[in-house]
Structure formats: structure tokens, C-alpha cells
Design an enzyme around this catalytic site. Structure first.
Site, mmCIF file in Angstrom:
data_model
loop_
_atom_site.group_PDB
_atom_site.id
_atom_site.type_symbol
_atom_site.label_atom_id
_atom_site.label_comp_id
_atom_site.label_asym_id
_atom_site.label_seq_id
_atom_site.Cartn_x
_atom_site.Cartn_y
_atom_site.Cartn_z
ATOM 1 N N LEU A 1 0.820 -1.207 0.000
ATOM 2 C CA LEU A 1 0.000 0.000 0.000
ATOM 3 C C LEU A 1 0.853 1.257 0.000
ATOM 4 O O LEU A 1 0.492 2.266 -0.623
ATOM 5 C CB LEU A 1 -0.926 0.004 1.218
ATOM 6 C CG LEU A 1 -2.214 -0.837 1.198
ATOM 7 C CD1 LEU A 1 -3.103 -0.441 0.036
ATOM 8 C CD2 LEU A 1 -1.933 -2.319 1.153
ATOM 9 N N ASP A 2 1.972 1.247 0.708
ATOM 10 C CA ASP A 2 2.822 2.428 0.822
ATOM 11 C C ASP A 2 3.381 2.821 -0.544
ATOM 12 O O ASP A 2 3.278 3.976 -0.973
ATOM 13 C CB ASP A 2 3.953 2.134 1.804
ATOM 14 C CG ASP A 2 4.308 3.332 2.671
ATOM 15 O OD1 ASP A 2 3.705 4.403 2.484
ATOM 16 O OD2 ASP A 2 5.185 3.190 3.538
ATOM 17 N N ASP A 3 4.013 1.857 -1.220
ATOM 18 C CA ASP A 3 4.549 2.149 -2.554
ATOM 19 C C ASP A 3 3.456 2.576 -3.510
ATOM 20 O O ASP A 3 3.624 3.520 -4.284
ATOM 21 C CB ASP A 3 5.261 0.913 -3.112
ATOM 22 C CG ASP A 3 6.685 0.800 -2.609
ATOM 23 O OD1 ASP A 3 7.582 1.357 -3.250
ATOM 24 O OD2 ASP A 3 6.907 0.163 -1.567
ATOM 25 N N ARG B 1 -0.255 7.728 4.344
ATOM 26 C CA ARG B 1 0.053 7.779 2.919
ATOM 27 C C ARG B 1 -1.201 7.479 2.088
ATOM 28 O O ARG B 1 -1.424 8.098 1.042
ATOM 29 C CB ARG B 1 1.154 6.768 2.581
ATOM 30 C CG ARG B 1 2.107 7.261 1.506
ATOM 31 C CD ARG B 1 3.255 8.029 2.062
ATOM 32 N NE ARG B 1 4.098 7.178 2.883
ATOM 33 C CZ ARG B 1 4.677 7.563 4.001
ATOM 34 N NH1 ARG B 1 4.501 8.790 4.462
ATOM 35 N NH2 ARG B 1 5.444 6.744 4.685
#
Length: 652
Positions: free
Chosen positions: A386-388, A463
Site C-alpha cells: 500500500l505504501d509504494d 500515505r
């Protein structure tokens, strides 16, 4: 080769900042790869290069004296003054890391009576000996006949056959635990003995007396003792296990690994899982030239870093998608035709890496969600994160709005859809899956590292909120509101947020303040003001910011001061500017610190470990962080000071 556009502005108070931006953006552009991506070294502690040495001797691979000499030089250099090895630069003694480093050095021929080996051995014995190392170290020792299997908690391979409703189930563990454990189930069951052609063991690292295994987590009495009792029962029952069921379970483990082998990027694209898969194929009788075994072995080799000074070490994984997205963010902030051209190239490289046709393990919980994420590494299709994905989508959206990218609408839409689909029921987001918060599993004896799960965290939640708020779709307002509410509940009393994937409270607070800004939260709300006051209060006297990995320790709470470094100073500045503090004295002092500490090559040097692998167990030194975060902060400062805006209008 990237070169900044000539500065034609009249001299002004920002001329020094402009010059620093020019030098840094030139240097960052110069290290962009020909195909458009950025990738920098990702360094962990001594355990990964030590395990690489041990793996080669496990397999009895031909001697590579140059490689062994290079890793030996690396390990000796990072030995700490306390005699052992630490988990991060300047950290305290770590028993498990020291046992592995000592074993690797002995394996390549270091005399155990040499001063550095004697110091390490004394430190190990003072800590109770190798028998008190963590579970994964005890497994490593047992594979060489250098330690007993009896001290290793039992994990029967049959757990892979259990229904999901069972309390202990692989799908309830994090992706990294799952990919490490499955091949390890085979190894623990079949208990192979390393070839170890030199017959090296470490009997001298064992002390007499009772063992006192340490734990990285503080579990509830009922779960801890219940799982201990279960382990005793499993050990007693082991020889009575039905042979047919065991064969079926081992085959299921083998099939799991084969399905997720991930080409030359390896199982889970992380070293421990990749190395375990190599040993699993070996014990199952796969010949050296079998395609699956060859792929697994090649994936490990691709993690080696060979430095010009002769040092060699093995990375835990690689970070090209993360590095490329963040470097592109910094270059977008720099602006200008030449810098934006590097962004266009970077996005061109990123776009085809979107995972659109593989429903990874995340789909066990959310089967109706279409794939659409990006992984951290070059390829890791079963495990995008999810972050990327949020950062890539934000970077694409910004570039498209500024007219420096082609048609990215479909990529952005699929990324948004996947992120929305993996919001946890409590409103937060984990890194790889939804609702992975079965905290009792951290009390398994096998999980003494305390990092078996992937629950929602402030940094990843922030994010994802940032991404959705930046895209501005009215239909996402409820998901954004739930995310903001999760963040508000998660704020610490002093005003900070805990950072899971970056060290620590500075990272978490930066992430959240950016999200609150783009989500439209009033910067005068108590939640934001507490965070601002806290960030200002921890600023170092020299104007920068720093935080030690010690801030994750169980016996400490909150931020632990450390000398200023470029990455954490960049985060703090971006956080303060996100909520309208561009004119604050703290920001001016932070900008001055970055200018004063810029190196001659235009970038910044930093040995500090400011990345999180597993808090208290495994940390990361991102070599790219001091290359793009300080540049990003300086460019943001210049842009806000030159413009009429007091806050940025995008998600990071």
C-alpha cells in the site's frame, strides 16, 4: 545527463538555497539509470551477509576467496566497540547478530583467538551464550549441527493445511512471516545437516547454565503460557504424526513456494525467504540445475553489493520502486524542464510494473478486489504494498496535472481502487493486507521477534489518506474520514505518531501531518498544534533533527534524541511546512542545517539507520534517503517562500 537550468533570478535571500538545490538535483539526476529508474543500496545489519556466507557453506559451494575476503572486511569494519555487532550504527550489543557474524568469520577462516574474535566471544558468553539467541538464530545453528533442535519451538508443516478459521493460520500472519516460515517448515521437519565442508562449529559460544530466552514482545500471560504448553505437546506428539498427512503438508509447502517463486527476484523478494527456499529445494532433492532451484539461488546472488574498496555485503532486498517514486517526487518539487524530464522517465519505468493480473495473498481477505498495486522491489507480484502504491499514484497524479507525463488515468484508477479495497475495518491501512491484526500470534514461541503481523500503522494509513485526498474523488470522502479518525485516535499524548517503517516518531509525524494537510484538516486544530509543538520541541540545538532506533525499545516511550541527520531533518521540515509553518524559526534553522551540511558532491552523507524492518529486531539504512529527502525539503521551502501559498497542495 541531467543538468539544472541556469539560474537567471536576481540575488535574493534564497540564493543559497537555490544553489544547494542546483547541486543536489544535478547529483541526483546523474545517478538516474539509463532506463529511467533510481535504485540505491539498502543495508541492514551484519546478519544478512553472515547468513549469505553460511548459506554457501551449507550447500558446499566452491570457494570464492575474493567474495569471502570482501564480506570479511565488511563484517570486521562494522564490529562495535562493545565487542559484538549491533542492529544499527551506534546501537547496543545484539546477541543473535553477534553469533551469526562470529560464525561467518570463523567459517571463512578467522582465527578464534584473533583479538576481534576473542572480544566477540567474550561478549556472547557474557550475555549467556549462543543458546540464548533468538529462534531464527537457533534454527540456523541447528541446521549446522551447531545447536540442538530441542530448543527450537515446534511448527508442524500441517499448519498449512488448516482451515482459515483456525486460530493459528498462515494467512493470519504477515506476508514476510509467511514467505519465511513456509520453506522453514520443510527444513524444520526434515532437519537436514549442512554439508559444511570445513566442519566448522561454534561450541565455544555456548555457556553452561539455564537458558533465558528473550522476547521482543510483551504478551498476555494466557496466550504466552498457552502456546508454551502447545509447544510441549507438539514435541511429544511429533513421532506419532500420520505419515500420509505429513507428506501432504510438505507437498503443500513446496507448492506454495513454487507458485510464488517470483523469478530471479525470489520468494517474497526478501533474503530470508529466498535463502530458505534454496535450502528447501536442496533438502527435497532438487538438483543444482533444476530451473526452480537455479532461479532461487540466482535471486540471492543478485542482492550482493560489491564496493570499490573491496568490501562486499548482501542486501536484505532492493528498493527500486520506492526510490524511484520518492526521487521523482523530489525532482517534481525542484521543477524546471530538465528536472521534470527525469520525472517523465521515472514514471515511464514505473508504469509497467503495476501488478494488474495477479491476485496475491492479500486476496484471501479481500477476494473481490482487483489487483492494481506496485511492489517495493523490481518484481513481487504476489506481494505489492500500500505504501509504494500510494506514493506512485500521487507522483503520477502530480505529473499528469503538471503536464509532464502521458496518459496515466488507468494506472491511477487501478491503484486507487486497490488501495480503497484494502482499507481495514477499523479505518486504517496495513502495509500489505487488510485486517492483519491477530495480535495473539505474536505470543507464539516461534515469534520471539514480535513482528509476525501487519496491522494498520500511522505512516501507511497517512500515505493512503494522502493519496485519496489528493485525487479528490467525492465518493472517497467516507474512506478518507475513517482514515483521519484512525489517525486522530492513534496520536500519542505528546503529539507525535509512531512510525512503523521509518524511525520513528519523526517519520510517523511527517507522514500524518502531510495527510492531514491535504485532507483539509484545519492546521489550528489541537491535534495538529500538538504535533507542531512536539516537532519544534525536539529540534536539536544545531537546527537539525535526529532520532535513535532506541525509541522503539520496550522500556522507553517516545522520541529518543540523536545527532541531526539529513533524512530526519528533511522529514521534520516537510511536516512543518505541510501545516503552514514555512515562516517559523524552526524551519529556517532546519534549512540552514541542511545547507551547512551538504557535501561537496551536492548530496548529504548519513550512516544512521532510519528505516524500519522489524522494530527492535531489524533496521535499514536507506542509502537513497539522504539523496532525495533533503533536496525535496529545500525545494519545497523555496517554492513556498517564493509563492503566495503557505502550505503545499499535494499529498506529500
Amino acid at each position: 545527463m541531467y543538468r539544472p537550468e541556469p539560474d537567471t533570478a536576481f540575488p535574493d535571500p534564497l540564493s543559497g538555497v537555490e544553489a544547494a538545490i542546483g547541486r543536489a538535483s544535478t547529483a541526483l539526476g546523474d545517478v538516474q539509470r539509463d532506463d529511467g529508474h533510481w535504485v540505491f543500496e539498502l543495508e541492514a545489519d551484519c546478519t544478512i551477509p553472515a547468513e549469505y556466507i553460511l548459506l554457501r557453506h551449507y550447500l558446499a559451494e566452491p570457494d570464492d576467496l575474493e567474495m569471502e575476503a570482501g564480506i570479511g572486511r565488511y563484517l570486521r569494519r562494522i564490529q562495535a566497540d562493545h565487542g559484538g555487532w549491533s542492529l544499527y550504527h551506534g546501537g547496543s550489543f545484539d546477541l543473535s547478530a553477534t553469533v551469526k557474524a562470529y560464525y561467518a568469520l570463523k567459517m571463512i577462516g578467522d582465527d578464534i583467538d584473533a583479538p576481534h574474535m576473542a572480544r566477540a566471544r567474550a561478549a556472547v558468553l557474557a550475555a549467556g551464550g549462543a543458546g540464548n539467541a533468538n529462534v531464527f538464530t537457533r534454527i540456523q545453528l541447528a541446521l549446522y549441527g551447531a545447536g540442538p533442535w530441542s530448543t527450537v519451538p515446534t511448527m508442524p508443516p500441517e499448519i498449512i493445511l488448516l482451515p482459515r478459521r483456525f486460530p493459528i493460520h498462515l494467512s493470519k500472519m504477515s506476508y514476510w512471516a509467511r514467505t519465511v516460515i513456509v520453506p522453514l517448515l520443510v527444513l524444520q521437519t526434515l532437519r537436514p545437516l549442512a554439508r559444511n565442508p570445513r566442519g566448522v562449529k561454534v561450541d565455544e559460544l555456548y555457556a553452561s547454565g539455564p537458558l533465558a530466552f528473550s522476547r521482543a514482545s510483551e504478551g498476555k500471560w494466557l496466550w504466552v503460557n498457552g502456546f508454551k504448553a502447545l509447544d510441549v505437546g507438539l514435541k511429544r506428539f511429533e513421532r506419532f504424526w500420520p505419515k500420509g498427512l505429513r507428506r501432504r503438508a510438505l507437498k503443500a509447502c513446496e507448492d506454495f513456494v513454487l507458485e510464488r517463486l517470483n523469478g530471479e527476484d525470489g520468494l517474497g523478494a526478501i533474503y530470508p525467504a529466498m535463502a530458505n527456499s534454496v535450502m528447501m529445494f536442496d533438502v527435497l532433492g532438487y538438483p543444482d540445475d533444476h530451473p526452480a532451484r537455479k532461479l532461487a539461488r540466482t535471486s540471492v546472488e543478485k542482492l550482493l553489493v560489491r564496493r570499490a574498496d573491496g568490501e562486499i555485503y548482501c542486501q536484505p532486498c532492493v528498493s527500486p520502486v520506492w526510490d524511484t517514486a520518492l526521487a521523482a517526487q523530489a525532482m517534481q518539487e525542484v521543477g524546471g524542464q530538465a528536472a521534470e524530464a527525469t520525472v517523465t522517465e521515472g514514471l515511464g519505468w514505473l508504469k509497467p510494473l503495476q501488478v494488474l493480473d495477479v491476485k496475491g495473498d492479500w486476496s484471501d481477505v479481500r477476494p473481490d478486489v482487483r489487483p492494481g498495486g506496485w511492489a517495493f522491489q523490481y518484481r513481487n507480484d504476489h506481494y505489492p504494498d500500500l505504501d509504494d502504491t500510494a506514493v506512485v499514484v500521487m507522483t503520477m497524479d502530480q505529473a499528469q496535472r503538471r503536464g509532464i507525463a502521458g496518459d496515466l488515468d488507468e494506472a491511477i484508477a487501478r491503484g486507487r481502487e486497490w488501495v480503497l479495497g484494502l482499507q481495514s475495518t477499523d479505518g486504517g491501512w496495513g502495509a500489505f493486507e487488510a485486517d492483519n491484526a491477530y495480535y495473539y500470534l505474536n505470543d507464539l514461541p516461534f515469534a520471539d521477534h514480535g513482528a509476525l503481523l501487519d496491522p494498520p500503522t500511522a505512516d501507511v494509513t497517512a500515505r493512503c489518506v494522502s493519496m485519496l485526498a489528493q485525487l479528490g474523488r467525492p465518493e472517497d470522502s467516507e474512506a478518507i474520514a475513517r482514515g483521519v479518525a484512525w489517525l486522530e485516535r492513534d496520536q500519542h499524548p505528546e503529539g507525535s505518531w509512531w512510525g512503523r517503517w521509518g524511525v520513528n516518531h519523526v517519520y510517523g509525524t511527517w507522514s500524518v501531518l502531510c495527510a492531514l494537510n491535504v485532507a483539509g484538516v484545519d492546521p489550528q486544530t489541537p491535534m495538529v498544534r500538538r504535533a507542531v509543538d512536539w516537532l519544534v520541541s525536539i529540534q536539536n540545538a544545531d537546527g537539525g533533527w535526529g532520532e535513535s532506533c532506541d525509541s522503539y525499545a520496550l522500556d522507553r516511550k517516545g522520541h529518543e534524541h540523536a545527532p541531526s541527520n539529513p533524512s530526519q531533518t528533511g522529514w521534520a521540515l516537510l511536516a512543518l511546512m505541510a501545516v503552514g509553518e514555512v515562516d517559523a524559526e524552526a524551519v529556517a534553522r532546519g534549512v540552514e542545517w541542511l545547507q551547512a551540511n551538504q557535501d561537496a558532491d551536492g548530496l548529504w552523507g548519513q550512516e544512521d539507520y532510519v528505516g524500519g524492518g522489524f522494530p527492535r529486531v531489524f533496521y535499514l539504512r536507506y542509502h537513497g534517503y539522504p539523496k532525495y529527502f533533503p533536496l525535496w525539503a529545500l525545494a519545497r521551502y523555496r517554492n513556498l517562500k517564493r509563492g503566495n501559498l503557505r502550505r503545499p497542495t499535494e499529498g506529500m
